[in-house]
Design an enzyme around this catalytic site. Structure first.
Site, PDB file in Angstrom:
ATOM      1  N   LYS A 209       9.186 -41.765 -30.504  1.00  0.00           N
ATOM      2  CA  LYS A 209       7.673 -41.175 -29.963  1.00  0.00           C
ATOM      3  C   LYS A 209       7.598 -40.854 -28.709  1.00  0.00           C
ATOM      4  O   LYS A 209       6.704 -41.167 -27.760  1.00  0.00           O
ATOM      5  CB  LYS A 209       6.891 -42.606 -30.323  1.00  0.00           C
ATOM      6  CG  LYS A 209       6.808 -43.089 -31.578  1.00  0.00           C
ATOM      7  CD  LYS A 209       5.927 -44.166 -31.725  1.00  0.00           C
ATOM      8  CE  LYS A 209       6.609 -45.501 -31.331  1.00  0.00           C
ATOM      9  NZ  LYS A 209       5.788 -46.717 -31.582  1.00  0.00           N
ATOM     10  N   ASP A 245       5.502 -53.286 -34.370  1.00  0.00           N
ATOM     11  CA  ASP A 245       3.861 -53.403 -34.602  1.00  0.00           C
ATOM     12  C   ASP A 245       3.395 -53.354 -36.107  1.00  0.00           C
ATOM     13  O   ASP A 245       2.575 -53.997 -36.381  1.00  0.00           O
ATOM     14  CB  ASP A 245       3.205 -52.085 -34.062  1.00  0.00           C
ATOM     15  CG  ASP A 245       4.056 -50.879 -34.396  1.00  0.00           C
ATOM     16  OD1 ASP A 245       4.995 -50.892 -35.107  1.00  0.00           O
ATOM     17  OD2 ASP A 245       3.578 -49.918 -34.071  1.00  0.00           O
TER      18      ASP A 245
HETATM   19  C1  GLC Z   1       8.259 -45.673 -34.373  1.00  0.00           C
HETATM   20  C2  GLC Z   1       9.037 -46.787 -34.186  1.00  0.00           C
HETATM   21  C3  GLC Z   1       8.677 -48.051 -34.809  1.00  0.00           C
HETATM   22  C4  GLC Z   1       7.086 -48.066 -34.695  1.00  0.00           C
HETATM   23  C5  GLC Z   1       6.328 -46.883 -35.152  1.00  0.00           C
HETATM   24  C6  GLC Z   1       4.939 -47.083 -35.244  1.00  0.00           C
HETATM   25  O1  GLC Z   1       8.509 -45.095 -35.691  1.00  0.00           O
HETATM   26  O2  GLC Z   1      10.264 -46.428 -34.136  1.00  0.00           O
HETATM   27  O3  GLC Z   1       9.250 -49.070 -34.425  1.00  0.00           O
HETATM   28  O4  GLC Z   1       6.877 -49.221 -35.658  1.00  0.00           O
HETATM   29  O5  GLC Z   1       6.856 -45.687 -34.387  1.00  0.00           O
HETATM   30  O6  GLC Z   1       4.472 -47.497 -34.140  1.00  0.00           O
END
Ligand code: GLC
Length: 509
Positions: A209, A245
């Site tokens: 991200k 999360d």
């Molecule tokens: C990305 C991260 C993951 C998280 C997701 C949503 O894929 O790698 O850990 O849960 O974003 O935020």
């Protein structure tokens, strides 16, 4: 030059010249797909170069171009089969190291029972903002929180800088709320792929991200946070849990809903976790009662990290030129390919790329692009939600957005075509997410399961929920009932709940 001279001399030469011309055009086309070249191409006089087309023909051509974003039921079924296989690889000891869908066990084995009590701190890092929360459970849940920005230079700077920033925000929150005298248990939601080695130990596997802080991959993020706090020396904390999360979202919903087995995020990124039976988790080599379980649960929450699905090429059959462009221009090329087709960080840019292509073919705005539209990232994901929120046949939001992008005289036909692009991009995302959820529902195999969902795309897109429900119903095994429930503030409340459940289990030792 040599080729041109030969071409003048005979017929063969002439066809060769044509081939060269065509090749040149192809090269020029590919090249001009980059913004700068495209700018000059798209600012030519449309009336001179664009053949006149009726609105019907334009609409048909737009639909034809967008068709590659439409996934048939057969294709989605194939996506499901691939994901099922990748999850199996992730969970199995031998294939785990090479697996792309890592399926990390989280050490969360106990869901909340609704009787959690006490005051907790939570930290939430995972998108463009960072939050500190104070959460109190009694029969209700009360929350006080503050959002802090994570400036771009910190997102891609040295790791210590990031953790110092987190520690500084935490310290200022503790001071502002006068919490300095209490040693409150803290849950740390760290929403990146981590290999957990316990409830309070999580090694970052890789950044996602848009984050890229040096010196963090491979390290335990709880340790890095503790070190940053120790460097300041002005606050005391007791970290009880580190979680993703998705786990927070699952916990937060499970607090009130006993059927909840899946946590899903469709926001800046996408990911899901689910309750898996321990016997299917070869990776699990801990004692069954560690951490201590109240009901000795035979399941564990698995953080799938499905955003990386497709990183081994298995999704190439659905990926398009737009997906390739987005990937190659990202900070993590070749990584998170499923996420890049679904989540909020990329959806707007996919739509922008399609729009630019339509302009370049003379199918939108009379073949003229604005400078703003040609800028990478200028078409925000929220525009998709806003445009699709217009009542059908009405283009109020669409027109306002197009004006922001520098198109003051878009026709109704332009608006309808822009909306069609948005719909194709968001439907593809919803369908791909639905495919993922169906795989998890089929794996769990229980008769009735609630899926806890959070994230800006799911929350703000006017049709995402319905599109998902429709598609999951097609893909799930007969007899399985499900519902998708918005899980308010999973990253915050969920972190506190994991900390609360952990404290409860620890008290039983
Ligand atoms: C990305 C991260 C993951 C998280 C997701 C949503 O894929 O790698 O850990 O849960 O974003 O935020």
């Amino acid at each position: 030059m040599e080729l041109v001279a030969a071409a003048d001399s005979d017929e063969r030469g002439l066809s060769l010249l044509k081939v060269v011309n065509v090749l040149q055009k192809v090269v020029v086309f590919v090249h001009t797909f980059t913004v700068d070249k495209l700018r000059s191409q798209l600012t030519r006089t449309a009336s001179e170069e664009m053949p006149h087309m009726s609105e019907d023909i334009i609409e048909a051509k737009v639909r034809e171009i967008c068709q590659e974003l439409v996934l048939s039921p057969e294709v989605l079924k194939e996506v499901c089969d691939c994901l099922q296989e990748e999850i199996n690889k992730g969970l199995a000891k031998d294939s785990h190291p090479e697996a792309t869908v890592k399926c990390f066990p989280t050490y969360v084995r106990e869901l909340p029972n609704g009787k959690e009590e006490g005051r907790f701190l939570a930290l939430d890092l995972g998108g463009t903002n960072f939050r500190v929360l104070l959460i109190e459970f009694s029969s209700k849940c009360r929350m006080d929180s503050k959002i802090y920005a994570v400036p771009q230079p910190i997102m891609v700077g040295p790791g210590d800088g990031l953790f110092d920033h987190i520690a500084e925000c935490l310290a200022s929150f503790i001071k502002e709320r006068n919490l300095g005298n209490e040693l409150l248990p803290l849950g740390f939601t760290f929403s990146f792929p981590c290999k957990q080695e316990g409830l309070t130990k999580a090694r970052l596997a890789q950044w996602t991200k848009g984050f890229k802080c040096e010196g963090v991959e491979g390290r335990d993020v709880v340790e890095l946070l503790k070190q940053a706090i120790a460097r300041r020396g002005d606050v005391q904390i007791k970290i009880c849990a580190v979680l993703n999360d998705t786990t927070g979202t699952l916990m937060s919903c499970a607090w009130k809903n006993r059927n909840c087995r899946i946590g899903l995020i469709v926001g800046t990124g996408t990911n899901a976790c689910y309750m898996e039976k321990l016997e299917k988790v070869e990776l699990w080599d801990e004692v069954i009662d560690d951490p201590p379980q109240i009901f000795v649960s035979r399941s564990v929450v698995i953080n799938t990290e499905w955003g990386a699905f497709g990183d081994n090429g298995c999704l190439d059959f659905v990926r398009t030129e737009y997906d390739n462009n987005i990937d190659s221009e990202s900070v993590n090329p070749g990584k998170q390919l499923y996420e890049k087709m679904i989540s909020g960080m990329y959806m707007g840019e996919i739509a922008r790329q399609v729009l630019v292509r339509l302009v370049s073919e003379g199918l939108l705005f009379g073949g003229f692009a604005s400078d703003i539209l040609l800028e990478k990232g200028s078409f925000f994901t929220k525009y998709i939600s806003e445009i699709e929120s217009d009542k059908s046949g009405d283009f109020n939001n669409c027109r306002a957005i197009l004006e922001e992008l520098g198109f003051n005289d878009a026709t109704d036909a332009d608006c309808a075509n822009v909306r069609h692009v948005c719909e194709c991009v968001s439907r593809r995302a919803a369908n791909l997410t639905a495919a993922g959820v169906s795989v998890l529902l089929n794996r769990i195999g229980e008769e009735s399961v609630t899926v806890a969902v959070d994230g800006s795309v799911y929350r703000f897109h006017p049709h995402f929920h319905n599109l998902m429900v429709e598609q999951i119903s097609q893909l799930v095994k007969p007899g399985i009932k499900f519902d998708l429930m918005l899980s308010e503030d999973g990253s915050g409340r969920g972190a506190a709940l994991v900390a609360a459940v952990a404290s409860r289990c620890a008290a039983m030792r």
